[in-house]
Design an enzyme around this catalytic site. Sequence first.
Site: not given
Length: 254
Positions: A139, A152
């Site tokens: 990401s 995350y």
Amino acid sequence: MHISGNTIFIPGSTSGIGLALARRLQAEGNTVIIGGRRTDLLEQIGRENPGLHTVAIDVAEQASIDAAAAQVLSAHPDLNVIVAMAGIMRIEDWHRPESFLASAESIITTNVLGPIRLIAAFIEHLRSRPEATIVTVSSGLAFVPLRVTPSYNASKAAIHMLSESIRLQLADTGVQVVELVPPAVRTELLPGQQDSEFAMPLNEFVDEVVTLLRDQPDATEIRVERVEFLRHAEARGDYDQVVASLNAADPHGN
């Protein structure tokens, strides 16, 4: 990774980026198997997408990964690509452990241990193929943190460094390691993200990813243009400004 002629397994692809990418890769001339936890949803997707194969898998459970791997390899012995797509993202408040600990453990189990266990289940088979590819999914938040999603962010930073490391180890094999680095995309990864004006439309993202895969078969990272702002912030020397901008703009970035 060549854009066509592959047999590809994508766990965590019953919605969002995973399902959209599975459909596009099938259209490019690949055999695609999608995986997910909900068998009813898998059956529905299979009916709605003729030729798209399905298998039940929960990447948070070792036994489920082992069973799915055996099923996939039995039905598709020519498998040569796995895409570790499954992942979860949650907003956390780290002022009190009772508000984040369970969430953090779940995220690390799914987002980090899941891909590790998945690769372990398939690596011997992939090494036996003339050409094979492991696609990891990190990401933009592996490189610049979003304040509200600490676990995350950390999980995706771990995936980035895992990708870099196993690429070095597997350099003496025919297994390519490709890291897909998404920006925020309009999916349901977080509540409301599918409608966020800061997130990239899903179809635009997948279109650009497929184009990059087609044009850059030897790429080690697949990065759409919109993620470059995050990916190279430290190298450009504007990391602090990018952190401030990201956290002032949108709580749904990924």
